[in-house]
Scaffold this active site. Structure first.
Site, PDB file in Angstrom:
ATOM      1  N   GLY A   1       0.801  -1.224   0.000  1.00  0.00           N
ATOM      2  CA  GLY A   1       0.000   0.000   0.000  1.00  0.00           C
ATOM      3  C   GLY A   1       0.830   1.267   0.000  1.00  0.00           C
TER       4      GLY A   1
ATOM      5  N   HIS B   1      10.626   6.034   2.295  1.00  0.00           N
ATOM      6  CA  HIS B   1      10.446   6.640   3.621  1.00  0.00           C
ATOM      7  C   HIS B   1      10.258   5.553   4.657  1.00  0.00           C
ATOM      8  CE1 HIS B   1       6.538   6.342   1.574  1.00  0.00           C
ATOM      9  NE2 HIS B   1       6.005   6.083   2.773  1.00  0.00           N
TER      10      HIS B   1
END
Ligand code: AMP
Length: 145
Positions: A121, A128
């Protein structure tokens, strides 16, 4: 003939194939985190150095929810781990641990998570690490098998 390796020197890893696509498009310089890095949109920054920038997530899912991003143009953990120079890898991961410490998360513990690609997802195509803390975080992944 190759020089003999000293016993405490691990053999160099075999060359990796190109980073797997993980279902993501190629790096896009218009992504929201690239724009934060360039200062084009605001972010509540908590840390920055030569290798990483950290800022509060805009939609926090825990009392502390901070994102740590490298300055380089990497889509996900897949290409960051395969392609980033060793100095950038070390600098980035040191920054992740340092941010958690400076946020006061170490006594209670915390979770570092990086969504990688479509199945996870991942929404923003700039690598990150999420840092979550400040409460009991429950299961690692939703049940489902
Ligand atoms: P991921 O699903 O791992 O790609 O997570 C992307 C994260 O970025 C989400 O938790 C979003 O809430 C967060 N996010 C999106 N836009 C911003 C922004 N402008 N500033 C801070 N966090 C953001």
């Amino acid at each position: 003939m190759a020089a003999p390796q000293p016993p405490d020197s691990p053999a160099p890893p075999p060359a990796l194939p190109p980073a797997p696509p993980t279902g993501l498009p190629p790096y896009d310089d218009g992504n929201v985190f690239a724009r934060i890095l360039r200062g084009e949109i605001p972010a509540r920054r908590v840390f920055e150095d030569d290798w990483a920038v950290a800022f509060h997530d805009i939609a926090p899912q825990a009392p502390v929810h901070v994102l740590v991003i490298p300055r380089g143009r990497y889509c996900s953990l897949a290409d960051f781990s395969a392609d980033a120079p060793a100095e950038a890898l070390a600098g980035f991961w040191r920054a992740v641990g340092r941010v958690a410490r400076e946020l006061g998360l170490e006594p209670g513990g915390y979770r570092a998570l990086c969504n990688t690609g479509v199945d996870a997802g991942q929404e923003v195509g700039h690598f990150h690490v999420h840092l979550f803390g400040g409460r009991r975080l429950g299961r690692m992944v939703p049940p489902g098998g």
